[in-house]
Design a protein around this motif. Structure first.
Motif, PDB file in Angstrom:
ATOM      1  N   THR A  26       0.828  -1.206   0.000  1.00 25.75           N
ATOM      2  CA  THR A  26       0.000   0.000   0.000  1.00 25.75           C
ATOM      3  C   THR A  26       0.858   1.251   0.000  1.00 25.75           C
ATOM      4  O   THR A  26       0.549   2.248  -0.655  1.00 25.75           O
ATOM      5  CB  THR A  26      -0.918   0.000   1.230  1.00 25.75           C
ATOM      6  OG1 THR A  26      -0.130  -0.183   2.416  1.00 25.75           O
ATOM      7  CG2 THR A  26      -1.946  -1.115   1.132  1.00 25.75           C
ATOM      8  N   GLN A  27       1.978   1.214   0.741  1.00 26.69           N
ATOM      9  CA  GLN A  27       2.874   2.360   0.781  1.00 26.69           C
ATOM     10  C   GLN A  27       3.534   2.571  -0.577  1.00 26.69           C
ATOM     11  O   GLN A  27       3.635   3.692  -1.072  1.00 26.69           O
ATOM     12  CB  GLN A  27       3.937   2.170   1.859  1.00 26.69           C
ATOM     13  CG  GLN A  27       4.929   3.339   1.963  1.00 26.69           C
ATOM     14  CD  GLN A  27       6.002   3.082   2.999  1.00 26.69           C
ATOM     15  OE1 GLN A  27       5.837   2.231   3.878  1.00 26.69           O
ATOM     16  NE2 GLN A  27       7.099   3.806   2.895  1.00 26.69           N
ATOM     17  N   ALA A  28       3.993   1.450  -1.192  1.00 26.12           N
ATOM     18  CA  ALA A  28       4.625   1.552  -2.509  1.00 26.12           C
ATOM     19  C   ALA A  28       3.644   2.099  -3.539  1.00 26.12           C
ATOM     20  O   ALA A  28       3.995   2.931  -4.381  1.00 26.12           O
ATOM     21  CB  ALA A  28       5.145   0.181  -2.947  1.00 26.12           C
ATOM     22  N   ARG A  29       2.383   1.633  -3.469  1.00 27.15           N
ATOM     23  CA  ARG A  29       1.382   2.098  -4.410  1.00 27.15           C
ATOM     24  C   ARG A  29       1.073   3.578  -4.215  1.00 27.15           C
ATOM     25  O   ARG A  29       0.902   4.332  -5.155  1.00 27.15           O
ATOM     26  CB  ARG A  29       0.107   1.260  -4.243  1.00 27.15           C
ATOM     27  CG  ARG A  29      -0.893   1.407  -5.352  1.00 27.15           C
ATOM     28  CD  ARG A  29      -0.396   0.814  -6.646  1.00 27.15           C
ATOM     29  NE  ARG A  29      -0.184  -0.610  -6.564  1.00 27.15           N
ATOM     30  CZ  ARG A  29       0.462  -1.320  -7.465  1.00 27.15           C
ATOM     31  NH1 ARG A  29       0.959  -0.744  -8.520  1.00 27.15           N
ATOM     32  NH2 ARG A  29       0.617  -2.624  -7.323  1.00 27.15           N
ATOM     33  N   ALA A  30       1.035   3.997  -2.944  1.00 24.33           N
ATOM     34  CA  ALA A  30       0.767   5.408  -2.654  1.00 24.33           C
ATOM     35  C   ALA A  30       1.889   6.295  -3.167  1.00 24.33           C
ATOM     36  O   ALA A  30       1.642   7.379  -3.716  1.00 24.33           O
ATOM     37  CB  ALA A  30       0.577   5.593  -1.153  1.00 24.33           C
ATOM     38  N   GLU A  31       3.126   5.851  -2.999  1.00 19.63           N
ATOM     39  CA  GLU A  31       4.255   6.635  -3.493  1.00 19.63           C
ATOM     40  C   GLU A  31       4.240   6.726  -5.016  1.00 19.63           C
ATOM     41  O   GLU A  31       4.544   7.771  -5.592  1.00 19.63           O
ATOM     42  CB  GLU A  31       5.558   6.016  -3.002  1.00 19.63           C
ATOM     43  CG  GLU A  31       5.780   6.157  -1.504  1.00 19.63           C
ATOM     44  CD  GLU A  31       7.084   5.532  -1.054  1.00 19.63           C
ATOM     45  OE1 GLU A  31       7.807   5.000  -1.929  1.00 19.63           O
ATOM     46  OE2 GLU A  31       7.377   5.570   0.155  1.00 19.63           O
ATOM     47  N   ALA A  32       3.888   5.606  -5.675  1.00 15.29           N
ATOM     48  CA  ALA A  32       3.814   5.622  -7.139  1.00 15.29           C
ATOM     49  C   ALA A  32       2.699   6.541  -7.606  1.00 15.29           C
ATOM     50  O   ALA A  32       2.854   7.285  -8.583  1.00 15.29           O
ATOM     51  CB  ALA A  32       3.591   4.206  -7.659  1.00 15.29           C
ATOM     52  N   SER A  33       1.564   6.526  -6.911  1.00 15.72           N
ATOM     53  CA  SER A  33       0.443   7.392  -7.292  1.00 15.72           C
ATOM     54  C   SER A  33       0.813   8.857  -7.166  1.00 15.72           C
ATOM     55  O   SER A  33       0.380   9.694  -7.973  1.00 15.72           O
ATOM     56  CB  SER A  33      -0.783   7.083  -6.422  1.00 15.72           C
ATOM     57  OG  SER A  33      -1.225   5.756  -6.640  1.00 15.72           O
TER      58      SER A  33
END
Length: 635
Positions: free
Chosen positions: A77-84
């Motif tokens: 979830t953190q990786a996805r948030a950073e990518a977003s």
């Protein structure tokens, strides 16, 4: 590109028998599915056994081990948030009215809920007048023969719009395209190599080939070209391609199901509390796709059966396919174009080109036939592209609501695909959408292919029985995180990052892309069932570099359909295929666009022509932020 071994060796002949795909494998598809399931269970058991052995060995090998090390794992979830957070802001503006595109699709519906009414239609970006910009052609429906006078609508023909620098003028009148029938899809290609793009239209009970005469005129040559279809046939997706590498474009045509008004009434799909409704084709008989070989003299010869494309259900002997979309692509990198076919509610097909005029159906063996659990889905549109850093081929297929988007990706060192939709970040976000149109394109010009889906339900009253579903649905745009140096995958783009216009709810069907205004970025058109299309201008201002290529074949077909272009620049390289057939019932522009991000120069450009010729273009001859024309060498 990995696997171009035959072309690299300069071979233009068929491979030895042992290396060819085996013809006749189509009728083993059902058995292969069963064997495939058993094999997967066997492999799973072997993996468990291997892991158990590894644990025993590791536990027993305590002496000599260093201190334990903890690997830092980043929560998904953190990786996805950073990518977003890294998604660039690129606005798409609805310019349908401003650009002069005044058209409304008509599906002929009179309240009987007949399946063809909800399945159309497609759209094409193509340069019909040869002036260098992309014009627009919309397929259209028509009144049913049994409609009453009050229900009938006149003038519902395909609509042709000439592009004048981003503004469009309706030039249908006098074009020769003014023919009214229950149209579905389009295919565009210069089948006679005269320098003018011709048009093929699919539909219910009819299909038409129009020869481009020049001067804005088209001539219906369906009968003389040998393409007069059966009056009870329902043709959908279509593609021009040169499957036999003779320099002339052949024609592949999807057939959906065997349909008549009487069959539709007998199937009588119902929704509780609503009554008759539009539904899936589960109870309609299947229909064979068709392959027409271009004889080079203006005629097409139906070779569907001889080519091995007529796959039958082993239990019933009836046609298995219910085809809506096709992706013509060389999936095994042998230099010959193959066909990946999206089938609705039955397994997808992969027709591997055997180099001798025949195809072998290898869908189950390749992993593309079924979903990860061995089931069939409601497949609609389909597209293929190389979107990763290792040039793996991705195949995306739009599926029915609650089935999620499919994203099959080739696995390392094998001609096997695995559905990585969830791992690549497009699965969960697409689950509720009913996806028709789908295509890869680099909308932000950072050098990586992104993914767009166009959605809409088939039943206009679906919300009454399923609160999570709506007839009108917004499109979805997925940004390739490799553009921010991430390890890979896609993240959904929000209205804050692409503008509200792209995500307006519509009854989406076909879609296409082109640089319609000559500014280098790719604009989008979305067709709507029984409604107006949406023309979206890409207003990105990221300062990214770009380069475009238009190819002209000499030994290959003049449109160079099937050619691959490889561009390499600092730290990155990308492949693009010349192929107008993308998504659902639609065609996109022929020129290729490569976003370069912030790169200021190109290091290498190579073209692999359909004839097998490899051509390197000196970087000094390439103009950035411009359309470059490349002509195939005559040797």
């Amino acid at each position: 590109m990995p696997g171009w071994k035959w072309i690299r060796q300069g071979l233009n002949m068929a491979p030895p028998e042992s290396s060819r795909p085996r013809a006749g494998a189509a009728d083993e598809t059902a058995d292969d599915a069963i064997i495939g399931k058993a094999l997967r269970w066997s492999l799973a058991a072997l993996v468990v056994f291997a892991l158990a052995v590894a644990v025993v060995l590791l536990v027993g090998r305590r002496v000599g081990r260093g201190p334990a090390r903890l690997t830092s794992l980043q929560p998904p979830t953190q990786a996805r948030a950073e990518a977003s957070a890294a998604i660039p802001v690129v606005r798409f503006e609805d310019v349908t009215d401003l650009a002069g595109v005044r058209f409304e699709h008509f599906n002929g519906a009179t309240g009987d809920k007949l399946l063809p009414e909800t399945m159309g239609s497609g759209v094409a970006f193509f340069d019909f007048d040869g002036d260098g910009d992309s014009d627009l052609l919309f397929a259209n429906g028509a009144s049913w023969p049994w409609a009453t006078q009050e229900q009938r609508r006149v003038g519902t023909t395909p609509r042709l719009f000439r592009n004048d620098g981003g503004h469009f003028t309706d030039v249908t009148a006098g074009s020769g395209l003014e023919i009214s029938f229950q149209g579905m899809g389009l295919a565009c290609g210069d089948f006679d190599n005269d320098g003018r793009v011709d048009v093929f239209l699919t539909g219910v009970g009819d299909q038409r080939l129009f020869h481009n005469e020049g001067g804005g005129r088209f001539r219906d040559i369906t009968v003389e070209a040998g393409l007069k279809g059966l009056t009870n046939a329902w043709t959908t997706g279509a593609a021009f391609l040169d499957f036999d590498r003779d320099g002339f474009l052949d024609l592949f045509v999807c057939h959906y199901v065997q349909w008549t008004r009487e069959i539709d009434y007998e199937v009588n799909y119902q929704l509780v509390g609503i009554g008759r409704a539009y539904g899936p084709p589960l109870n309609f008989p299947g229909a064979f796709p068709a392959l027409y070989r271009n004889d080079g003299h203006g005629r097409f010869v139906d070779i569907s059966e001889a080519a091995g494309l007529q796959v039958r259900n082993k239990a019933t002997g009836q046609p298995m396919s219910k085809s809506l979309g096709v992706a013509p692509v060389d999936f095994n990198n042998d230099g010959w174009i193959d066909l990946i076919v999206a089938n609705d509610t039955v397994q997808n097909f992969v027709f591997s080109n055997c180099w001798n005029g025949t195809f072998a159906e290898v869908g189950a063996q390749s992993g593309l036939a079924f979903d990860p659990f061995g089931g069939a889905r409601g497949a609609m549109g389909i597209d293929a592209g190389r979107f990763t850093e290792d040039d793996s081929l991705g195949v995306s297929i739009g599926n029915f609501a609650n089935e999620m988007l499919a994203l099959y990706v080739t696995q390392p060192d094998a001609l096997i695909f695995a559905d990585e939709a969830i791992a690549q970040g497009v699965g969960a976000s697409s689950r509720q959408s009913l996806t028709f149109g789908v295509f890869f394109f680099d909308y932000d010009l950072d050098g990586w292919l992104d993914l767009l889906t166009v959605n809409g339900h088939i039943e206009n009253e679906i919300n009454r029985v399923q609160s999570s579903q709506h007839h009108q649905q917004p499109a979805q745009l997925f940004w390739n995180t490799r553009g921010a140096g991430r390890a890979g995958g896609f993240v959904p783009v929000s209205p804050m990052q692409a503008g509200l216009d792209l995500f307006q709810p519509i009854v989406g069907r076909g879609a296409a892309y082109a640089d319609m205004d000559g500014d280098g970025d790719l604009d989008v058109v979305m067709a709507q069932n029984n409604g107006r299309p949406v023309l979206l201008r890409n207003d990105q201002v990221l300062g990214h570099n770009w380069v475009r290529f238009r190819l002209t074949g000499t030994r290959s077909n003049r449109d160079a359909i099937g050619a691959w272009v490889h561009v390499r620049w600092t730290g990155q390289s990308q492949w693009r295929q010349v192929m107008p057939t993308h998504g659902y019932l639609s065609q996109s522009e022929l020129p290729l666009t490569f976003g370069l991000g912030h790169a200021q120069r190109i290091e290498e450009v190579e073209v692999v022509w359909p004839s097998g010729i490899r051509q390197k273009i000196p970087p000094s001859e390439i103009r950035l932020k411009a359309l470059n024309t490349i002509r195939e060498p005559p040797f």
